[in-house]
Design a protein around this motif. Structure first.
Motif, PDB file in Angstrom:
ATOM      1  N   PRO A   1       0.824  -1.218   0.000  1.00 29.55           N
ATOM      2  CA  PRO A   1       0.000   0.000   0.000  1.00 29.55           C
ATOM      3  C   PRO A   1       0.859   1.270   0.000  1.00 29.55           C
ATOM      4  N   HIS A   2       0.338   2.295  -0.616  1.00 30.10           N
ATOM      5  CA  HIS A   2       1.027   3.587  -0.641  1.00 30.10           C
ATOM      6  C   HIS A   2       0.932   4.253   0.733  1.00 30.10           C
ATOM      7  N   ALA A   3       1.771   5.285   0.918  1.00 27.12           N
ATOM      8  CA  ALA A   3       1.900   5.942   2.221  1.00 27.12           C
ATOM      9  C   ALA A   3       0.548   6.434   2.753  1.00 27.12           C
ATOM     10  N   GLU A   4      -0.252   7.017   1.867  1.00 30.38           N
ATOM     11  CA  GLU A   4      -1.530   7.591   2.291  1.00 30.38           C
ATOM     12  C   GLU A   4      -2.436   6.495   2.852  1.00 30.38           C
ATOM     13  N   VAL A   5      -2.484   5.374   2.139  1.00 34.72           N
ATOM     14  CA  VAL A   5      -3.342   4.257   2.538  1.00 34.72           C
ATOM     15  C   VAL A   5      -2.801   3.599   3.806  1.00 34.72           C
TER      16      VAL A   5
ATOM     17  N   PRO B   1      -0.678  12.729  -4.162  1.00 36.88           N
ATOM     18  CA  PRO B   1      -1.362  11.423  -4.152  1.00 36.88           C
ATOM     19  C   PRO B   1      -1.605  10.921  -5.580  1.00 36.88           C
ATOM     20  N   CYS B   2      -1.404   9.626  -5.768  1.00 33.15           N
ATOM     21  CA  CYS B   2      -1.496   9.093  -7.135  1.00 33.15           C
ATOM     22  C   CYS B   2      -2.945   9.016  -7.597  1.00 33.15           C
ATOM     23  N   ASN B   3      -3.079   8.900  -8.911  1.00 28.98           N
ATOM     24  CA  ASN B   3      -4.397   9.009  -9.538  1.00 28.98           C
ATOM     25  C   ASN B   3      -4.646   7.817 -10.445  1.00 28.98           C
TER      26      ASN B   3
ATOM     27  N   PRO C   1      -5.957   4.118  -6.709  1.00 30.14           N
ATOM     28  CA  PRO C   1      -5.539   5.521  -6.621  1.00 30.14           C
ATOM     29  C   PRO C   1      -5.702   6.094  -5.210  1.00 30.14           C
ATOM     30  N   CYS C   2      -4.628   6.680  -4.693  1.00 29.45           N
ATOM     31  CA  CYS C   2      -4.666   7.245  -3.337  1.00 29.45           C
ATOM     32  C   CYS C   2      -5.579   8.455  -3.271  1.00 29.45           C
ATOM     33  N   ALA C   3      -5.663   9.232  -4.359  1.00 26.70           N
ATOM     34  CA  ALA C   3      -6.529  10.417  -4.348  1.00 26.70           C
ATOM     35  C   ALA C   3      -7.953   9.978  -4.007  1.00 26.70           C
TER      36      ALA C   3
HETATM   37 ZN    ZN Z   1      -0.809   6.148  -4.312  1.00 24.75          ZN
END
Ligand code: ZN
Ligand code: AOF
Length: 364
Positions: free
Chosen positions: A56-60, A100-102, A109-111
């Protein structure tokens, strides 16, 4: 508009997010990204960072730590359509080092995950230059979220320098390394080159190898030095991350070459076209390349304008003679000299490390 006090507070939070980003691996192709979630009083309520490609990405990662028992990272990361909306982060600000990625890559997508979680504000440092992944800020704004871009941007760009270079240029970031005497010789007249620098400098080289996705040498170096090109610790033990060994050139690598014992698969590429070689490596997911010589290969990358960073280990020795660290660079007069700026100067035992970058931008 934000007040100078708010700006200072966001910069502090962004620096913290950058330090979290540093917990993730620099290798493996994905950027190191950190994220903090703060409440209206500025208190940090969750922290996250990206643990490496495929995770998972940082935001998630940060959202998953909010303590909402029924939310897990895979669910958040996979939510592109707004299903599973939970508003677990209602009223919170997400401070994240990269836009955040899209896109749907290995995760969602994190957005959208931030929108689904109900954050009211997103603050980021650097725009994502990825052709597919960029555009998250717009998606968030369209979704009614306040977005503030560019907080601590210079620091974050420096931190992500190699990944940003690779993503912008769509080729791996290239570091060229050599060790030489103070008079720029990389070997004695008889060809002996072990050891120019001392143990501290050599240990530093091993650490740099472990920060690269691939190590590149020419066939000349393989035949002359029989290097193992592994990343090793103080006691000679293999470090956890081993870069892939890549040999440029057409000459055959001997069956008993040490390189054949390398834990990662050996890749040989015809070195006559560096652009094609870098494309092949980029396609294979390689973003950080460490070029370890010899002089022909190092010179070729520099002459072609493809060396993004130089690591020069200088030993307090003089050798004189013909075995210079670099050969032909396509420079015939002073006005054509390759200008560099020195970004770091550090003693390592009795040796000195100079880190330098080209004064003008390298090319794609
Ligand atoms: Zn992301
Ligand atoms: C990360 N970690 O925390 C953020 C990233 O292949 P994927 O799905 O993991 O997508 C990778 C891309 O997502 C990456 O190149 C970058 O553009 C974007 N953001 N990536 O690995 C993160 N926020």
């Amino acid at each position: 508009m934000i007040t100078p006090e708010q700006q200072a507070q966001l910069e502090k939070l962004m620096r913290h997010a950058l330090s979290l980003a540093g917990h993730g691996p620099i290798t493996g192709g994905n950027p190191q990204v950190g994220c903090v979630l703060v409440d209206a009083t500025g208190q940090i309520v969750a922290e996250g960072w990206h643990h490496g490609a495929g995770t998972p990405h940082a935001e998630v990662d940060a959202l998953a730590k909010l303590g909402a028992g029924d939310v897990d990272a895979s669910e958040l990361g996979g939510s592109a359509t707004g299903t599973g909306v939970r508003h677990v982060a209602a009223g919170l600000t997400a401070v994240v080092t990269l836009e955040p990625c899209n896109h749907h890559g290995r995760t969602g997508p994190c957005a959208q995950a931030l929108l689904d979680a109900g954050v009211s504000r997103v603050v980021y440092a650097v725009p994502d230059p990825g052709p597919d992944s960029g555009g998250g800020a717009e998606r968030l704004r369209d979704g009614g979220v306040e977005v503030i871009a560019g907080i601590a941007r210079a620091e974050a760009e420096e931190f992500l320098h190699s990944w940003l270079t690779a993503t912008r240029l769509q080729r791996p970031h290239v570091t060229v390394k050599w060790a030489s005497t103070l008079d720029g010789r990389a070997a004695a007249a008889d060809g002996t080159s072990q050891w120019i620098t001392g143990t501290a400098a050599r240990q530093h080289v091993h650490e740099q190898r472990a920060r690269a996705d691939a190590i590149v040498v020419g066939t000349g170096t393989v035949l002359a030095d029989d290097p193992s090109l592994t990343a090793r610790g103080d006691a000679g033990e293999l470090l956890e991350w081993q870069p892939q060994p890549v040999v440029l050139g057409r000459r055959e690598i001997p069956a008993d070459a040490q390189l054949r014992q390398h834990p990662e698969k050996l890749r040989q590429i015809d070195g006559s076209d560096l652009d094609a070689a870098l494309s092949e490596l980029f396609e294979a997911g390689i973003r950080r390349v460490f070029v370890e010589g010899g002089p022909t290969i190092a010179s070729a990358f520099i002459a072609a304008g493809l060396a993004d960073e130089l690591l020069i280990y200088l030993a307090p020795k003089l050798l004189g003679g013909p075995q210079v660290a670099l050969g032909e660079l396509g420079v015939s007069t002073m006005a054509e000299a390759k200008d560099l700026s020195i970004t770091e100067l550090r003693p390592l035992g009795n040796d000195v490390l100079i880190v330098a970058r080209p004064a003008t931008e390298t090319r794609a």
